[in-house]
Design a protein around this motif. Sequence first.
Motif, PDB file in Angstrom:
ATOM      1  N   LEU A   1      -7.162   3.453   9.639  1.00 10.09           N
ATOM      2  CA  LEU A   1      -6.790   2.860  10.929  1.00 10.09           C
ATOM      3  C   LEU A   1      -5.293   2.629  11.025  1.00 10.09           C
ATOM      4  N   ALA A   2      -4.791   2.710  12.249  1.00 10.99           N
ATOM      5  CA  ALA A   2      -3.368   2.499  12.513  1.00 10.99           C
ATOM      6  C   ALA A   2      -3.107   1.028  12.837  1.00 10.99           C
ATOM      7  N   PHE A   3      -1.928   0.544  12.479  1.00 12.91           N
ATOM      8  CA  PHE A   3      -1.533  -0.811  12.845  1.00 12.91           C
ATOM      9  C   PHE A   3      -1.213  -0.894  14.338  1.00 12.91           C
ATOM     10  N   GLY A   4      -1.367  -2.105  14.880  1.00 13.32           N
ATOM     11  CA  GLY A   4      -1.027  -2.317  16.279  1.00 13.32           C
ATOM     12  C   GLY A   4      -1.161  -3.778  16.653  1.00 13.32           C
ATOM     13  N   VAL A  56      -2.011  -5.667  13.124  1.00 16.18           N
ATOM     14  CA  VAL A  56      -3.275  -5.558  12.395  1.00 16.18           C
ATOM     15  C   VAL A  56      -3.847  -4.167  12.613  1.00 16.18           C
ATOM     16  N   ARG A  57      -4.706  -3.764  11.720  1.00 19.77           N
ATOM     17  CA  ARG A  57      -5.264  -2.414  11.826  1.00 19.77           C
ATOM     18  C   ARG A  57      -6.632  -2.387  12.483  1.00 19.77           C
ATOM     19  N   ASP A  58      -7.182  -3.564  12.791  1.00 21.44           N
ATOM     20  CA  ASP A  58      -8.534  -3.622  13.333  1.00 21.44           C
ATOM     21  C   ASP A  58      -8.750  -5.010  13.927  1.00 21.44           C
ATOM     22  N   PHE A  59      -9.898  -5.186  14.578  1.00 21.60           N
ATOM     23  CA  PHE A  59     -10.239  -6.476  15.179  1.00 21.60           C
ATOM     24  C   PHE A  59     -11.745  -6.648  15.079  1.00 21.60           C
TER      25      PHE A  59
END
Length: 841
Positions: free
Chosen positions: A238-241, A316-319
């Motif tokens: 997963l990408a950070f964002g 963060v890379r996920d939620f």
Amino acid sequence: MRRLFLLMLFASVTWSAAQAQEGWGQKFEQLGQQLPTPNAYRTGSGAPGVKYWQQQADYKIDVAIDDKTQVLTGSETIKYHNNSPDVLTYLWVQLDQNVRAKGNLDDATSTGTVRDSVPTKFFESSMGTDASGYEGGYKIKSVKDESGKALPHTINRTMMRVDLPSPLKSGESFTFSIDWSYNIYDRMRIGGRGGYEYFPEDDNYAYTCAQWFPRMAVYDDYEGWQNKQFIGRGEFALAFGDYEVNITVPEDHIVAATGVLQNPKQVLTKTQQERFEKAKKSYDKPVFIVTEDEAKEKEKKKASKTSTWSFKADNVRDFAFASSRKYIWDAQAVKLPTATPLAMSFYPKEGNPLWADESTKAIKNTLEIYSERTFDYPYPVAISVNAANQGMEYPMICFNYGRPRNGEISERLIDGTVSVIVHEVGHNYFPMIVNSDERQWTWMDEGLNTFLEKETKRVRYPELDLVWGTPKGVIRYMKGDTKYITPIMTNSEQVKQFGYNAYGKPSAALTVLREVVMGPELFDAAFKEYSNRWMFKHPKPADFFRTMEDASAVDLDWFWRGWFYSVDHVDVNLAEVKWFKMRSESDNIENKGKSVATGDLQSGEKEAAMDFSSGPEPFSLIETDARYYGEFQNQIDDKAVMAKFADKNFYQIKFENQGGLVTPLVVQFTFKDGSKTTETIPAEIWRMNEKEVTKVFAFEKEVTDITIDPEEKTGDTNLEDNVFPRVEKVSKFDEFKSKIDKNAKVDASGKWSFSMTTPDGNTTTGTLNLKGKKNKYSGNLVTESGNKLDLTSVSLEGNVLKFSFKYEGMDGSSEVIIIKDEFNGTLTLSSMGTFDVTGKR
């Protein structure tokens, strides 16, 4: 010239002999081309290069849960930043919920057999998602650009390609939206990492929502798009964002989520707000924001209105989030050198009193120890949510099992609960921050995290089980049948014995690296360097391997090659011991070359002394001839050197590498006066001969005992050949063999409760059910998890019972001796070794 020729000839003969060594395994060759070529993105030192880049994906999401239908509906806007040097013409989006859609790859490729008397739940699960009646997978309603125009897209199982209206150049961004929904699944029935848990006693649900929204796939310098299908085991890349998420749920629900709550005044009562603020300043104990009594009261009635909880999370890379009216909520601040995160736990009453006592404390312990070993926890919160039979991690939040059974809290339950919380909270560091590719390499997060979990327990919970994740904890696995074992460097979907391969063995390897190969000081500094280099970045295996060497000046290619790229194991045989002492001047010098029988203390199978009773073998030193000095004008004082060695005891020891995995030698010597000393010999001792080496040790005092790996730090799989003098070890079963009575009249029928020690140091239990008589028996073996295994080849000769079975594709067998209503014996699994087993009727 002739002299040079002879030297070259001698050297070539020596080299050829070494190369011709039978079974030469190149165990000390450099990894070389097995690692990717360093470049401007990833350097040969293991650090990110000057041109390192990574993509970013920012999300704004609105999501709602229907508590009556268990349907999740969402709408998201994604802003994708192309930081790569490449031009992109399409994007790949992950649709993980499609792993449970009709015709999914997991169901299509799963294998199995039909067995009699299988618990219904397990049989239904083995028949795939369709058998349960669950309608899984995303319902994608729309994919649109920023102006609202539909975007062409193609769904391939768990991946969706979105075709861009125009090429996305380096440095540009693209914004698009997706609307979707899916049926939340019953975890009890379907399994999986997210879903709901139903509580029939009070008719309530607890939702743990994971992989719940379409997420951007990773595009990187290593392989372009990481769009390998999600089959179920290999987790996520997963990408950070940055995230802004609005979660709409019933008004009486409590929500735990990745990030910081933005609207506490709208969703919390005034009392809850005051408690929440108080918790931020409480360092010694948790503050209850929602008490157990308050949670119980809310269980009794269901709100008809909804409320929206708003969260914000950066980088963060996920939620993920959890929601239920059943949740008790406690929180405590954790003081770190550069940050003060809030540790919080959410759990139903079914988790108490265990969770009130252990959960938030375990979060605090984890953040403190992990921060010491890596970097200070950078996020504002760390959350542990109670969920039945689960252990799963996401940024700032994790879902963990652990509930009292019939009101009882056993030591094993405490250990399991603490361990899973430490482990899952620890995942914030690996892979949530040090963001490795789980889809490809499970060990890079699970193995490193299991190692730090073990270290946290060792420091903060010394009373709990400390075997799992250590060399001792993987011995049975390491010495098992290699056809059931794969190297650590195997893709997640092809790994055999997943728990050992991706968790236990990598952790054991790092333990050996820290405690034996490098030492704590060098290891800890190198491990911290890796963690900080790749914090909020995307490391690959080579980046870890290279950094550990770069930061320590220790050549570890042999170590990675053996532990990570092979299925060899450590088994060093202390094959031969000889004791020597110099002759005194009164000895007959003419006997200096004579072969002397005494001192030949072989510990092998030859007829030789098995102890030191034969005394030392004498040897002599002679004066050094002048020709050996060559051009040197000065010479050593032979008499002084002889005098220095005159009273010493010399021990010539041969070590045989029977397991194939080269290892440091940890050798303990016990002296006649009872004192001990331990010498650690680096693994490089094997570099010229991988099969056997001989080394001489000198001491002032006489040795009485020699032991290899006395503290079981190297993972040696056979301790019986590690000692001299040899000690014949009698197993419990061998002791019991003295009670074999082939003429005994025994009835083996009935229900037997059995227990055995597993390789990770735990005890597993089950039942053995036998019916019949006069050596005509049939039955089954029921494992702790409920698997029922039919017995074959059951025989009873006197009081010796034997039977066979199949377990997860492995051949199993057992031989036990029955004495009245008890039995004692062994149980063997073909890939894992032999276990002591006891039972009672």
